[in-house]
Design an enzyme around this catalytic site. Structure first.
Site, PDB file in Angstrom:
ATOM      1  N   CYS A 115     -23.789  34.953 -39.607  1.00  0.00           N
ATOM      2  CA  CYS A 115     -24.673  34.152 -40.366  1.00  0.00           C
ATOM      3  C   CYS A 115     -24.817  34.270 -41.830  1.00  0.00           C
ATOM      4  CB  CYS A 115     -25.850  33.747 -39.814  1.00  0.00           C
ATOM      5  SG  CYS A 115     -26.626  32.152 -40.202  1.00  0.00           S
ATOM      6  N   HIS A 223     -24.546  32.230 -34.335  1.00  0.00           N
ATOM      7  CA  HIS A 223     -25.136  33.443 -33.720  1.00  0.00           C
ATOM      8  C   HIS A 223     -24.668  33.911 -32.351  1.00  0.00           C
ATOM      9  CE1 HIS A 223     -28.482  33.992 -36.947  1.00  0.00           C
ATOM     10  NE2 HIS A 223     -28.135  32.585 -36.957  1.00  0.00           N
ATOM     11  N   GLU A 225     -25.020  36.725 -31.062  1.00  0.00           N
ATOM     12  CA  GLU A 225     -26.047  37.775 -30.506  1.00  0.00           C
ATOM     13  C   GLU A 225     -27.212  37.167 -29.579  1.00  0.00           C
ATOM     14  OE1 GLU A 225     -26.495  36.341 -33.564  1.00  0.00           O
ATOM     15  OE2 GLU A 225     -28.551  36.018 -34.077  1.00  0.00           O
TER      16      GLU A 225
HETATM   17  N1  LIG Z   1     -30.067  31.641 -45.275  1.00  0.00           N
HETATM   18  C1  LIG Z   1     -28.827  31.428 -44.814  1.00  0.00           C
HETATM   19  C2  LIG Z   1     -28.418  32.063 -43.639  1.00  0.00           C
HETATM   20  C3  LIG Z   1     -28.867  31.604 -42.385  1.00  0.00           C
HETATM   21  C4  LIG Z   1     -29.245  32.733 -41.433  1.00  0.00           C
HETATM   22  O1  LIG Z   1     -28.816  33.658 -41.536  1.00  0.00           O
HETATM   23  N2  LIG Z   1     -30.259  32.195 -40.438  1.00  0.00           N
HETATM   24  C5  LIG Z   1     -30.771  33.406 -39.592  1.00  0.00           C
HETATM   25  C6  LIG Z   1     -32.047  32.909 -39.380  1.00  0.00           C
HETATM   26  C7  LIG Z   1     -32.665  33.763 -38.452  1.00  0.00           C
HETATM   27  C8  LIG Z   1     -32.039  34.757 -37.727  1.00  0.00           C
HETATM   28  O2  LIG Z   1     -31.582  34.094 -36.502  1.00  0.00           O
HETATM   29  O3  LIG Z   1     -31.986  35.868 -37.840  1.00  0.00           O
HETATM   30  C9  LIG Z   1     -28.668  29.831 -44.743  1.00  0.00           C
HETATM   31  O4  LIG Z   1     -29.764  29.191 -44.632  1.00  0.00           O
HETATM   32  O5  LIG Z   1     -27.542  29.451 -44.870  1.00  0.00           O
END
Ligand SMILES: N[C@@H](CCC(=O)NCCCC(=O)O)C(=O)O
Length: 254
Positions: A115, A223, A225
């Protein structure tokens, strides 16, 4: 290395302010992704920027997991226009992760980026980001619905189409898979030397590998994970990462 010694996977932290004090933190699901999904030992890396001696750190590790985060990469790193006022940034994370990712890939250390981590890796290789994908036009909704439960938000949201000659196809044997989707930003220009591994139906790049990397260097916008052991597609990614870390560990100690 003894048969029971697990590889050591570094997870760089985000910084947050809690009350009067700054903290370095990593979400539990990333830590458990390393423990359960990769069968490895996690170690948290503080976001110390320049003060992190990356060679001395990386030579002790067998892999790096670069996490997601609500914060966004500061746009000056990809020559983008300034963010809207109030946009959440984490300059210490940027100052830590951008050089760390490059140094790790250069030495062949396995890297899995998720992400925000996926977006960082694109920036490291000279790519750029759409800051608000929903305002670009032509893309489906990639943001989570914040009124939903966490289970719903991390549930399957859209399909990805997997490149037939890529690593994902080799690990899974799949042509398509369903993934969760919790991001506002998205890849615009793909970084130099990055090879697309999967796209959403709207064409957005959802996974890539570093084409000429000496080792495992792989990134996904979703995600994997999340409840990794319950999702064979997500588990296949963590298994491949864990195997790469084990191979690195065996070479490093022998
Ligand atoms: N801020 C960026 C990346 C989005 C992101 O990594 N979200 C994860 C949210 C929380 C988590 O699950 O760790 C975007 O908005 O593109």
């Amino acid at each position: 290395m003894s048969a029971t010694r697990k590889p050591l996977v570094g997870i760089p932290c985000c910084t947050t302010q809690q009350g009067l004090h700054p903290f370095h933190q990593v979400g539990d699901k990333y830590i458990m992704g390393v423990v359960d999904g990769a069968d490895a030992l996690p170690v948290l890396i503080p976001a110390l920027g320049d003060q992190l001696v990356s060679d001395q750190l990386l030579e002790r590790l067998d892999g790096l997991l670069i996490t997601g985060s609500p914060s966004n990469v500061e746009p000056h790193h990809y020559n983008g226009p300034p963010s809207d006022p109030g946009t959440q940034h984490d300059p210490q994370r940027d100052a830590t992760n951008l050089p760390l990712i490059r140094a790790a890939v250069e030495r062949g250390l396995p890297v899995l980026a998720i992400c925000r981590g996926f977006q960082e890796m694109n920036v490291v290789y000279g790519g750029s980001l759409h800051q608000k994908l929903h305002e670009v036009g032509g893309y489906q909704e990639h943001r989570e619905d914040k009124s939903q439960t966490v289970e719903q938000q991390y549930g399957p949201a859209h399909a990805v189409n997997i490149e037939p000659e890529g690593w994902l196809a080799r690990w899974t044997g799949l042509q398509t898979a369903m993934v969760n989707s919790l991001h506002t930003q998205g890849l615009d220009r793909l970084g130099d030397g990055l090879v697309v591994e999967a796209r959403a139906d709207d064409g957005l790049v959802e996974a890539f590998r570093v084409g000429d990397a000496a080792g495992f260097a792989f990134a996904v916008q979703w995600h994997p994970e999340w409840k990794v052991r319950e999702n064979p597609f997500y588990q296949a990614i963590f298994t491949a990462f864990g195997d790469a870390c084990r191979q690195w560990a065996a070479k490093r100690v022998s």
